[in-house]
Write an enzyme that holds these catalytic residues in place. Structure first.
Site, mmCIF file in Angstrom:
data_model
loop_
_atom_site.group_PDB
_atom_site.id
_atom_site.type_symbol
_atom_site.label_atom_id
_atom_site.label_comp_id
_atom_site.label_asym_id
_atom_site.label_seq_id
_atom_site.Cartn_x
_atom_site.Cartn_y
_atom_site.Cartn_z
ATOM 1 C CG ASN A 10 17.656 91.728 39.271
ATOM 2 O OD1 ASN A 10 17.791 91.171 38.153
ATOM 3 N ND2 ASN A 10 16.524 91.390 40.099
ATOM 4 C CE LYS A 12 13.664 93.806 38.914
ATOM 5 N NZ LYS A 12 12.372 93.933 39.756
ATOM 6 C CG HIS A 95 14.439 88.340 42.447
ATOM 7 N ND1 HIS A 95 13.118 88.960 42.099
ATOM 8 C CD2 HIS A 95 14.970 89.702 42.708
ATOM 9 C CE1 HIS A 95 13.055 90.173 42.310
ATOM 10 N NE2 HIS A 95 14.156 90.552 42.534
ATOM 11 C CD GLU A 97 10.736 90.628 39.669
ATOM 12 O OE1 GLU A 97 11.726 90.322 38.961
ATOM 13 O OE2 GLU A 97 10.531 91.835 40.275
ATOM 14 C CD GLU A 167 15.399 92.136 46.401
ATOM 15 O OE1 GLU A 167 16.020 93.231 46.035
ATOM 16 O OE2 GLU A 167 15.026 91.170 45.601
ATOM 17 N N GLY A 173 9.752 97.127 42.767
ATOM 18 C CA GLY A 173 9.252 97.793 41.701
ATOM 19 C C GLY A 173 8.100 98.561 41.886
ATOM 20 C CB SER A 212 11.344 101.152 45.530
ATOM 21 O OG SER A 212 10.336 100.543 44.848
HETATM 22 C C1 PEP Z 1 14.811 93.995 42.667
HETATM 23 O O1 PEP Z 1 14.731 93.560 41.655
HETATM 24 O O2 PEP Z 1 15.631 93.016 43.338
HETATM 25 C C2 PEP Z 1 14.472 95.089 42.864
HETATM 26 C C3 PEP Z 1 14.606 95.563 44.174
HETATM 27 O O3 PEP Z 1 13.821 96.105 42.102
HETATM 28 P P1 PEP Z 1 13.434 97.514 42.470
HETATM 29 O O4 PEP Z 1 14.662 98.060 42.903
HETATM 30 O O5 PEP Z 1 13.051 97.921 40.975
HETATM 31 O O6 PEP Z 1 12.549 97.753 43.342
#
Ligand code: PEP
Length: 252
Positions: A10, A12, A95, A97, A167, A173, A212
């Site tokens: 992803n 972003k 997601h 976000e 998630e 992040g 992460s």
């Molecule tokens: C994500 O954007 O879905 C995500 C898991 O980001 P990160 O791996 O940076 O935590």
């Protein structure tokens, strides 16, 4: 039941066009066969058409969001048929976000899941709890509600065309990863909800972990019984890291 692993990047709102094209060129050279692992990069919408043209044999391209309607007066939005007609395979939906910054709700996620399926797009349906919920010990109940609402009026046959991504918001992040056991336990609970809804079909629906994931922790996460791959933000921006994660998923 063996479920083929899926490693989904992803991006972003990162990467300018030349970096995006270069990444796809590099990854195409060494990405493992889709017979061994599915891989997808979910890129900013503006690059989807160019990236799909370069996607090669094994790597697929996905979108990060879409509207649930086919058309209308929704300035700035992109519809499911628009992304479908440029050749996209997957779409991330719900997601955290988008839930936090763009008022995405369980109800809009459900509408989007049904629209994605109707357009032969594979939805990656995101669910996950905040730190407060994790600390209050109510993660399973909260995630259960998200799954039930996201899959409202989705038939078993259609549910089989979807992917879930667990998630935890506190791990996205932040550099804090859920431990493999924590991630696997919640994913098992999610599979339990899918079993309530779809009986044994639950064993065929892939559930990814996201939060992460990186080259250091991927092996341990993918060794867990119920983790069927990863949704990866930060580490998916570097082609070598993405290739490492994809290779780590082969034959797991
Ligand atoms: C994500 O954007 O879905 C995500 C898991 O980001 P990160 O791996 O940076 O935590």
């Amino acid at each position: 039941m063996s479920r083929k692993k899926l490693i989904a990047g992803n991006w972003k709102m990162y990467k300018v066009k030349d970096d995006a094209l270069e990444f796809i060129y590099r990854v195409n050279l060494d990405v493992p066969s889709k017979d061994a692992v599915d891989t997808v990069i979910c890129a900013p919408a503006i690059y989807l058409r160019d990236l799909v043209k370069r996607e090669g044999e094994n790597l697929r391209i996905g979108a990060q969001n879409m509207h649930y309607l086919e058309e209308g007066a929704y300035t700035g939005e992109i519809s499911p048929n628009m992304i479908k007609t440029v050749g996209v395979t997957y779409v991330i939906l719900g997601h955290s976000e988008r839930r936090a910054y763009y008022n995405e709700t369980d109800e809009t996620v459900n509408l989007k899941v049904k629209a994605a399926i109707a357009h032969q797009l594979i939805p990656i349906v995101c669910v996950g709890e905040s730190l407060e919920i994790r600390e209050a010990g109510t993660t399973d109940a909260v995630v259960r509600e998200q799954v039930i609402k996201a899959y409202k009026d989705v038939s078993k046959e259609d549910a089989l065309k979807t992917v879930v991504a667990y998630e935890p918001i506190w791990a996205i992040g932040t550099g804090k990863t859920a431990t493999p056991t924590q991630a696997n336990d919640t994913i098992k609970a999610i599979r339990g909800v899918l079993r309530e809804l779809y009986n044994d079909a639950a064993d065929e629906i892939r559930i990814l972990y996201g939060g992460s994931v990186n080259v250091k922790n991927v092996e341990a996460l993918l060794s867990e019984s119920d983790i069927d791959g990863a949704l990866v933000g930060g580490a998916s921006l570097d082609p070598e890291a993405f290739l490492f994660l994809a290779n780590a998923a082969v034959d797991k």
